[in-house]
Design a protein around this motif. Sequence first.
Motif, PDB file in Angstrom:
ATOM      1  N   PRO A 132      -5.141   2.243  13.300  1.00 19.10           N
ATOM      2  CA  PRO A 132      -4.578   1.884  14.604  1.00 19.10           C
ATOM      3  C   PRO A 132      -4.192   3.089  15.444  1.00 19.10           C
ATOM      4  CG  PRO A 132      -2.988   1.444  12.857  1.00 19.10           C
ATOM      5  CD  PRO A 132      -4.285   1.774  12.193  1.00 19.10           C
ATOM      6  N   TYR A 133      -3.836   4.182  14.785  1.00 17.89           N
ATOM      7  CA  TYR A 133      -3.488   5.436  15.446  1.00 17.89           C
ATOM      8  C   TYR A 133      -3.497   6.532  14.401  1.00 17.89           C
ATOM      9  CZ  TYR A 133       1.002   3.659  13.689  1.00 17.89           C
ATOM     10  OH  TYR A 133       1.995   3.127  12.891  1.00 17.89           O
ATOM     11  N   ILE A 134      -3.474   7.762  14.861  1.00 19.70           N
ATOM     12  CA  ILE A 134      -3.478   8.944  13.995  1.00 19.70           C
ATOM     13  C   ILE A 134      -2.406   9.916  14.477  1.00 19.70           C
ATOM     14  CG2 ILE A 134      -4.827  10.958  13.265  1.00 19.70           C
ATOM     15  CD1 ILE A 134      -7.357   9.269  13.497  1.00 19.70           C
ATOM     16  N   PRO A 135      -1.574  10.455  13.555  1.00 23.64           N
ATOM     17  CA  PRO A 135      -1.513  10.224  12.120  1.00 23.64           C
ATOM     18  C   PRO A 135      -1.049   8.795  11.799  1.00 23.64           C
ATOM     19  CG  PRO A 135      -0.360  12.256  12.719  1.00 23.64           C
ATOM     20  CD  PRO A 135      -0.631  11.514  13.991  1.00 23.64           C
ATOM     21  N   VAL A 136      -1.476   8.279  10.659  1.00 25.58           N
ATOM     22  CA  VAL A 136      -1.004   6.979  10.213  1.00 25.58           C
ATOM     23  C   VAL A 136       0.350   7.146   9.544  1.00 25.58           C
ATOM     24  CG1 VAL A 136      -3.311   5.989   9.956  1.00 25.58           C
ATOM     25  CG2 VAL A 136      -2.236   7.149   8.011  1.00 25.58           C
ATOM     26  N   ASP A 137       1.125   6.055   9.550  1.00 27.61           N
ATOM     27  CA  ASP A 137       2.448   6.076   8.932  1.00 27.61           C
ATOM     28  C   ASP A 137       2.741   4.712   8.319  1.00 27.61           C
ATOM     29  OD1 ASP A 137       3.093   4.408  11.080  1.00 27.61           O
ATOM     30  OD2 ASP A 137       4.066   6.005  12.227  1.00 27.61           O
ATOM     31  N   GLU A 138       3.991   4.490   7.956  1.00 24.56           N
ATOM     32  CA  GLU A 138       4.379   3.245   7.286  1.00 24.56           C
ATOM     33  C   GLU A 138       4.726   2.124   8.256  1.00 24.56           C
ATOM     34  OE1 GLU A 138       5.727   6.835   4.836  1.00 24.56           O
ATOM     35  OE2 GLU A 138       5.877   6.183   6.934  1.00 24.56           O
ATOM     36  N   GLY A 153      -5.363   0.771   4.987  1.00 20.98           N
ATOM     37  CA  GLY A 153      -6.641   0.363   5.558  1.00 20.98           C
ATOM     38  C   GLY A 153      -7.822   1.151   5.055  1.00 20.98           C
ATOM     39  N   LEU A 154      -7.619   1.951   4.015  1.00 18.52           N
ATOM     40  CA  LEU A 154      -8.717   2.728   3.456  1.00 18.52           C
ATOM     41  C   LEU A 154      -9.812   1.797   2.959  1.00 18.52           C
ATOM     42  CD1 LEU A 154      -6.432   4.817   3.546  1.00 18.52           C
ATOM     43  CD2 LEU A 154      -7.257   5.703   1.376  1.00 18.52           C
ATOM     44  N   PRO A 155     -11.072   2.210   3.126  1.00 22.38           N
ATOM     45  CA  PRO A 155     -11.576   3.543   3.454  1.00 22.38           C
ATOM     46  C   PRO A 155     -11.768   3.823   4.941  1.00 22.38           C
ATOM     47  CG  PRO A 155     -13.409   2.184   2.758  1.00 22.38           C
ATOM     48  CD  PRO A 155     -12.172   1.330   2.649  1.00 22.38           C
ATOM     49  N   PHE A 156     -11.040   3.164   5.802  1.00 25.03           N
ATOM     50  CA  PHE A 156     -11.094   3.389   7.258  1.00 25.03           C
ATOM     51  C   PHE A 156     -12.502   3.259   7.829  1.00 25.03           C
ATOM     52  CE2 PHE A 156      -6.977   5.865   6.679  1.00 25.03           C
ATOM     53  CZ  PHE A 156      -6.193   4.827   7.177  1.00 25.03           C
ATOM     54  N   TYR A 158       2.994   0.269  10.466  1.00 29.47           N
ATOM     55  CA  TYR A 158       2.160  -0.893  10.749  1.00 29.47           C
ATOM     56  C   TYR A 158       1.934  -1.733   9.498  1.00 29.47           C
ATOM     57  CZ  TYR A 158      -1.945   1.913   9.156  1.00 29.47           C
ATOM     58  OH  TYR A 158      -2.843   2.674   8.444  1.00 29.47           O
ATOM     59  N   THR A 159       1.562  -2.997   9.731  1.00 36.34           N
ATOM     60  CA  THR A 159       1.385  -3.962   8.650  1.00 36.34           C
ATOM     61  C   THR A 159       0.280  -3.513   7.702  1.00 36.34           C
ATOM     62  OG1 THR A 159       2.058  -5.752  10.123  1.00 36.34           O
ATOM     63  CG2 THR A 159       0.867  -6.377   8.135  1.00 36.34           C
ATOM     64  N   PRO A 160       0.503  -3.593   6.386  1.00 34.42           N
ATOM     65  CA  PRO A 160      -0.540  -3.209   5.436  1.00 34.42           C
ATOM     66  C   PRO A 160      -1.868  -3.914   5.723  1.00 34.42           C
ATOM     67  CG  PRO A 160       1.511  -3.548   4.277  1.00 34.42           C
ATOM     68  CD  PRO A 160       1.750  -3.974   5.705  1.00 34.42           C
ATOM     69  N   ARG A 161      -2.958  -3.211   5.434  1.00 33.12           N
ATOM     70  CA  ARG A 161      -4.289  -3.709   5.761  1.00 33.12           C
ATOM     71  C   ARG A 161      -5.222  -3.473   4.572  1.00 33.12           C
ATOM     72  NH1 ARG A 161      -7.034  -0.828  10.752  1.00 33.12           N
ATOM     73  NH2 ARG A 161      -8.289   0.151   9.115  1.00 33.12           N
ATOM     74  N   PRO A 162      -5.087  -4.282   3.513  1.00 32.21           N
ATOM     75  CA  PRO A 162      -5.925  -4.060   2.325  1.00 32.21           C
ATOM     76  C   PRO A 162      -7.394  -4.357   2.603  1.00 32.21           C
ATOM     77  CG  PRO A 162      -4.741  -6.135   2.123  1.00 32.21           C
ATOM     78  CD  PRO A 162      -4.197  -5.451   3.355  1.00 32.21           C
ATOM     79  N   ALA A 170      19.859   1.377  -2.801  1.00 31.11           N
ATOM     80  CA  ALA A 170      19.517   0.015  -3.188  1.00 31.11           C
ATOM     81  C   ALA A 170      18.643  -0.599  -2.102  1.00 31.11           C
ATOM     82  CB  ALA A 170      20.774  -0.805  -3.397  1.00 31.11           C
ATOM     83  N   GLY A 171      17.761  -1.512  -2.520  1.00 30.30           N
ATOM     84  CA  GLY A 171      16.822  -2.123  -1.595  1.00 30.30           C
ATOM     85  C   GLY A 171      15.413  -1.657  -1.886  1.00 30.30           C
ATOM     86  N   PHE A 172      14.490  -2.014  -0.998  1.00 36.67           N
ATOM     87  CA  PHE A 172      13.088  -1.653  -1.175  1.00 36.67           C
ATOM     88  C   PHE A 172      12.602  -0.881   0.032  1.00 36.67           C
ATOM     89  CE2 PHE A 172       8.574  -2.758  -0.301  1.00 36.67           C
ATOM     90  CZ  PHE A 172       8.022  -2.045  -1.354  1.00 36.67           C
ATOM     91  N   ASP A 173      11.795   0.153  -0.233  1.00 38.01           N
ATOM     92  CA  ASP A 173      11.179   0.899   0.865  1.00 38.01           C
ATOM     93  C   ASP A 173       9.873   1.505   0.393  1.00 38.01           C
ATOM     94  OD1 ASP A 173      10.878   1.815   3.438  1.00 38.01           O
ATOM     95  OD2 ASP A 173      12.792   2.899   3.479  1.00 38.01           O
ATOM     96  N   THR A 174       9.026   1.853   1.366  1.00 36.75           N
ATOM     97  CA  THR A 174       7.711   2.434   1.101  1.00 36.75           C
ATOM     98  C   THR A 174       7.608   3.803   1.732  1.00 36.75           C
ATOM     99  OG1 THR A 174       6.682   1.491   3.083  1.00 36.75           O
ATOM    100  CG2 THR A 174       6.685   0.136   1.085  1.00 36.75           C
ATOM    101  N   PHE A 175       6.877   4.696   1.068  1.00 38.79           N
ATOM    102  CA  PHE A 175       6.718   6.060   1.563  1.00 38.79           C
ATOM    103  C   PHE A 175       5.300   6.553   1.297  1.00 38.79           C
ATOM    104  CE2 PHE A 175      11.145   5.505   0.458  1.00 38.79           C
ATOM    105  CZ  PHE A 175      11.811   6.030   1.560  1.00 38.79           C
ATOM    106  N   ILE A 176       4.660   7.101   2.317  1.00 45.91           N
ATOM    107  CA  ILE A 176       3.402   7.803   2.113  1.00 45.91           C
ATOM    108  C   ILE A 176       3.712   9.148   1.467  1.00 45.91           C
ATOM    109  CG2 ILE A 176       1.442   8.907   3.259  1.00 45.91           C
ATOM    110  CD1 ILE A 176       1.729   6.789   5.470  1.00 45.91           C
ATOM    111  N   ILE A 177       2.980   9.451   0.406  1.00 47.07           N
ATOM    112  CA  ILE A 177       3.162  10.724  -0.296  1.00 47.07           C
ATOM    113  C   ILE A 177       1.829  11.466  -0.303  1.00 47.07           C
ATOM    114  CG2 ILE A 177       3.838  11.846  -2.439  1.00 47.07           C
ATOM    115  CD1 ILE A 177       6.141  10.404  -1.022  1.00 47.07           C
ATOM    116  N   ALA A 178       1.775  12.543   0.463  1.00 50.20           N
ATOM    117  CA  ALA A 178       0.563  13.348   0.588  1.00 50.20           C
ATOM    118  C   ALA A 178       0.948  14.818   0.616  1.00 50.20           C
ATOM    119  CB  ALA A 178      -0.200  12.975   1.864  1.00 50.20           C
TER     120      ALA A 178
END
Length: 280
Positions: free
Chosen positions: A126-132, A118-121, A134-138, A217-225
Amino acid sequence: MRIALTGSSGKLGTVVARELRSAGHEVIGLDIRGERGSGFVQVDLVDYGQVIDALAGVNDKHDGIDALVHLGAIPAPGISSDVATFHNNMISTFNVFWAAVRLGIDRIVYASSETVLGLPFDIDPPYIPVDEAYTPRPESVYSLVKVLEERLATELVRWHPELSITALRFSNVMVPEDYAQFPFDADARARKWNLWGYIDARDGAQAVQRALKNAPAGFDTFIIAAADTVMTRPNAELVAEVYPEVETRADLSGTETLLSIDKARRLLGYDPQHSWRDGR
């Protein structure tokens, strides 16, 4: 492993190439520009023929790839026109993924982006800290492409259950030379756009290595900070000033990242080691 690395000449790609080689991997760099030698192959990722040919083998450089790291892209919104960004990034990723599948390369790690959160916010998270969770928000065409890439990966692994694709949602990439401008305490709103986050490129490379080794195997997403923010001011103070109406789901007394890396820690073994506070 012999690893194909697209975007090998970029800010993050240069560090990833160095760190992968230091870990004993053979790296074949694929990019539109770069230095001759050291396994570099000049490739326009928008041209599928060039992509699949380079991954299949180039003269004496290699005769096949074990894994693919895809970082090649226009790296942020606002660099090129929206149409150019969409055409370059979407087609490049499709070409790279499709060629890998056709060639039987079943381990892919690639750069998604924190922007899908959801950047640039300008609209509150939706909440803080954000995580993976919730539904992507381009909120830009660049981010829209990242969301579409994630959907592409989801369907490819459904078609090919043996395939492993890992999307690393990298925060704003920094190298030690960037740290002279830190911290950003003077104005809490100057870096609110990504909840005051960043990632040291060396830790970005670590995340790539952990995903190559540990992702199933499979697909997954990860925040990397990084493990911390770009501020010395405590999170509670920043959030109260900038996002007073947003639900908080953690102790905000310190300066720990507000881009949650808990999932990456838990499932990939990601453990960031570098901070601007170290001064190097």
